[in-house]
Design an enzyme around this catalytic site. Structure first.
Site, PDB file in Angstrom:
ATOM      1  N   THR A 174       0.796  -1.230   0.000  1.00 32.19           N
ATOM      2  CA  THR A 174       0.000   0.000   0.000  1.00 32.19           C
ATOM      3  C   THR A 174       0.832   1.287   0.000  1.00 32.19           C
ATOM      4  O   THR A 174       1.918   1.330   0.585  1.00 32.19           O
ATOM      5  CB  THR A 174      -0.933  -0.017   1.231  1.00 32.19           C
ATOM      6  OG1 THR A 174      -1.733  -1.170   1.130  1.00 32.19           O
ATOM      7  CG2 THR A 174      -1.833   1.182   1.327  1.00 32.19           C
ATOM      8  N   ARG A 202     -12.765  -9.214  -2.142  1.00 32.18           N
ATOM      9  CA  ARG A 202     -12.450  -8.658  -0.813  1.00 32.18           C
ATOM     10  C   ARG A 202     -12.084  -7.166  -0.936  1.00 32.18           C
ATOM     11  O   ARG A 202     -11.304  -6.770  -1.780  1.00 32.18           O
ATOM     12  CB  ARG A 202     -11.266  -9.432  -0.211  1.00 32.18           C
ATOM     13  CG  ARG A 202     -10.778  -8.926   1.148  1.00 32.18           C
ATOM     14  CD  ARG A 202      -9.617  -7.971   1.032  1.00 32.18           C
ATOM     15  NE  ARG A 202      -8.998  -7.651   2.320  1.00 32.18           N
ATOM     16  CZ  ARG A 202      -8.071  -6.727   2.487  1.00 32.18           C
ATOM     17  NH1 ARG A 202      -7.642  -6.031   1.469  1.00 32.18           N
ATOM     18  NH2 ARG A 202      -7.559  -6.500   3.675  1.00 32.18           N
ATOM     19  N   VAL A 203     -12.644  -6.362  -0.061  1.00 31.54           N
ATOM     20  CA  VAL A 203     -12.292  -4.937  -0.025  1.00 31.54           C
ATOM     21  C   VAL A 203     -11.719  -4.645   1.360  1.00 31.54           C
ATOM     22  O   VAL A 203     -12.299  -5.044   2.372  1.00 31.54           O
ATOM     23  CB  VAL A 203     -13.528  -4.048  -0.297  1.00 31.54           C
ATOM     24  CG1 VAL A 203     -13.188  -2.577  -0.121  1.00 31.54           C
ATOM     25  CG2 VAL A 203     -14.064  -4.300  -1.706  1.00 31.54           C
ATOM     26  N   GLY A 204     -10.580  -3.975   1.408  1.00 28.05           N
ATOM     27  CA  GLY A 204      -9.936  -3.665   2.686  1.00 28.05           C
ATOM     28  C   GLY A 204     -10.284  -2.267   3.178  1.00 28.05           C
ATOM     29  O   GLY A 204     -11.313  -1.697   2.802  1.00 28.05           O
ATOM     30  N   ASP A 205      -9.424  -1.721   4.004  1.00 30.21           N
ATOM     31  CA  ASP A 205      -9.668  -0.402   4.598  1.00 30.21           C
ATOM     32  C   ASP A 205      -9.352   0.755   3.645  1.00 30.21           C
ATOM     33  O   ASP A 205      -9.889   1.863   3.790  1.00 30.21           O
ATOM     34  CB  ASP A 205      -8.815  -0.229   5.865  1.00 30.21           C
ATOM     35  CG  ASP A 205      -7.319  -0.335   5.552  1.00 30.21           C
ATOM     36  OD1 ASP A 205      -6.925  -1.262   4.805  1.00 30.21           O
ATOM     37  OD2 ASP A 205      -6.546   0.505   6.034  1.00 30.21           O
ATOM     38  N   THR A 225      -1.879   2.088   6.474  1.00 34.70           N
ATOM     39  CA  THR A 225      -1.397   0.861   5.830  1.00 34.70           C
ATOM     40  C   THR A 225      -1.279  -0.238   6.869  1.00 34.70           C
ATOM     41  O   THR A 225      -0.820   0.007   7.983  1.00 34.70           O
ATOM     42  CB  THR A 225      -0.037   1.069   5.135  1.00 34.70           C
ATOM     43  OG1 THR A 225       0.431  -0.213   4.690  1.00 34.70           O
ATOM     44  CG2 THR A 225       1.013   1.675   6.051  1.00 34.70           C
ATOM     45  N   GLY A 226      -1.696  -1.427   6.498  1.00 29.45           N
ATOM     46  CA  GLY A 226      -1.610  -2.541   7.442  1.00 29.45           C
ATOM     47  C   GLY A 226      -2.698  -3.548   7.159  1.00 29.45           C
ATOM     48  O   GLY A 226      -3.326  -3.506   6.090  1.00 29.45           O
ATOM     49  N   GLY A 228      -5.877  -4.776   6.723  1.00 28.22           N
ATOM     50  CA  GLY A 228      -7.077  -3.976   6.507  1.00 28.22           C
ATOM     51  C   GLY A 228      -8.267  -4.326   7.379  1.00 28.22           C
ATOM     52  O   GLY A 228      -9.022  -3.438   7.799  1.00 28.22           O
TER      53      GLY A 228
HETATM   54  N1  ASP Z   1      -4.429  -1.993   4.179  1.00 28.76           N
HETATM   55  C1  ASP Z   1      -4.273  -2.747   2.947  1.00 28.76           C
HETATM   56  C2  ASP Z   1      -5.419  -3.722   2.845  1.00 28.76           C
HETATM   57  O1  ASP Z   1      -5.744  -4.360   3.820  1.00 28.76           O
HETATM   58  C3  ASP Z   1      -2.994  -3.501   2.865  1.00 28.76           C
HETATM   59  C4  ASP Z   1      -1.730  -2.754   3.176  1.00 28.76           C
HETATM   60  O2  ASP Z   1      -1.758  -1.684   3.753  1.00 28.76           O
HETATM   61  O3  ASP Z   1      -0.671  -3.258   2.827  1.00 28.76           O
HETATM   62  O4  ASP Z   1      -5.938  -3.899   1.760  1.00 28.76           O
END
Ligand code: ASP
Length: 306
Positions: A174, A202-205, A225-226, A228
């Protein structure tokens, strides 16, 4: 006074696998993105322009998990998420689960400017891109051997992984930017390929306003970032804004409470970048590392990994 901060993802960045060449490649890429944003800010362009241009630079770089260099989904495809928000007027745009778009953050911005909506997902977002003249790239454009190998290490399992690090450590990636322009306005932008081996759909944050991205001149601009799912459940970006607005915490206090305390308690690995309209910047993470950098008017570029 203007300032910009960026990230290229947080995660298990294994020091033993980091060579001098690799480290300087990452730092150069971060510097290029900072330069893109800083150039815009120094010319008097808006914080929205600066975060879009900085994120474009990171999306175009193979080293990061956004645009070119995105991670693989479980079905071997790529699905990209992005969002952008202006702290001046609380306008926001987002795209989720889109395919074959080189610069999702620019499409997210167009959603906010050219439609009455905040978010477009899947085919609808791709069709909208076509109507405004944004062409689709081939699948090959997004392919990188490193991401393919990371996916191969997990394919056939239900495991997902963040994208930095080796396939054996537990990779993250990210990208994002937050900026303050000369007019005192702040903005935030985040773009990602998501997590390696994520389920199709799938949808993340990242594209969720208030979770992965948020901006309000009265409080702060945040790009996360992290992992999600944890950031979604913690509504991280808006939580920080609320801690400042309703509990009177400073930017530093609010960021550290959420990243180093609240997220840790539920097992949420990652970090974020934050700025307020006075130019305070905070770059907290609870993982081994986070690719990040910042520059303020009249100061040198600063890039960090650990
Ligand atoms: N936050 C992102 C997600 O979960 C992944 C990432 O930050 O690397 O899609």
């Amino acid at each position: 006074m203007y300032a910009i901060a960026i990230h290229g993802g947080a995660g298990t960045i294994d020091k033993s696998e980091m060579t001098v060449e690799k480290e300087s490649a990452y730092k150069n890429a971060l510097k290029e993105a900072l330069e893109a944003g800083q150039k815009a800010l120094s010319k008097g362009l808006s914080a929205m322009d600066a975060v879009e241009f900085a994120v474009n630079s990171l999306e175009n770089c193979l080293l990061f998990n956004a645009g070119k260099g995105a991670v693989f989904c479980a079905d071997g495809g790529f699905e990209l998420d992005a969002s952008i928000m202006s702290g001046k007027d609380l306008t926001a745009g987002a795209v989720a689960g889109i395919k074959n778009i080189a610069n999702p953050i620019s499409l997210a911005r167009k959603v906010s400017e050219k439609t009455p909506h905040v978010m477009l997902a899947g085919q609808g977002a791709i069709d909208f891109a076509k109507t405004i003249g944004i062409n689709q790239e081939t699948d090959e454009y997004f392919f990188t051997q490193q991401r393919y190998d990371q996916w191969q290490a997990l394919v056939g399992t239900t495991e997902v992984a963040l994208d930095h690090g080796s396939s054996t450590t537990k990779p993250i990636g990210t990208v994002g930017a937050v900026a303050l322009d000369k007019f005192g306005n702040i903005a935030a932008a985040t773009s990602t390929g998501g997590m390696t081996n994520k389920q199709y759909g799938r949808v993340g944050d990242t594209p969720i306003i208030g979770s992965g991205t948020y901006a309000n001149n009265a409080t702060c601009a945040i790009s996360c970032t992290g992992h999600g799912e944890y950031f979604l459940r913690s509504v991280v970006a808006y939580d920080i804004s609320c801690l400042m607005e309703y509990a009177g915490l400073s930017l530093d206090e609010a960021c550290n409470k959420v990243v180093k305390d609240k997220l840790v308690k539920i097992g949420g690995e990652g970090g974020l970048i934050a700025i307020d309209s006075k130019g305070n910047i905070c770059l907290p993470f609870n993982s081994a590392g986070m690719y990040r950098g910042l520059v303020r008017e009249g100061e040198d570029y600063q890039m960090f990994i650990y």
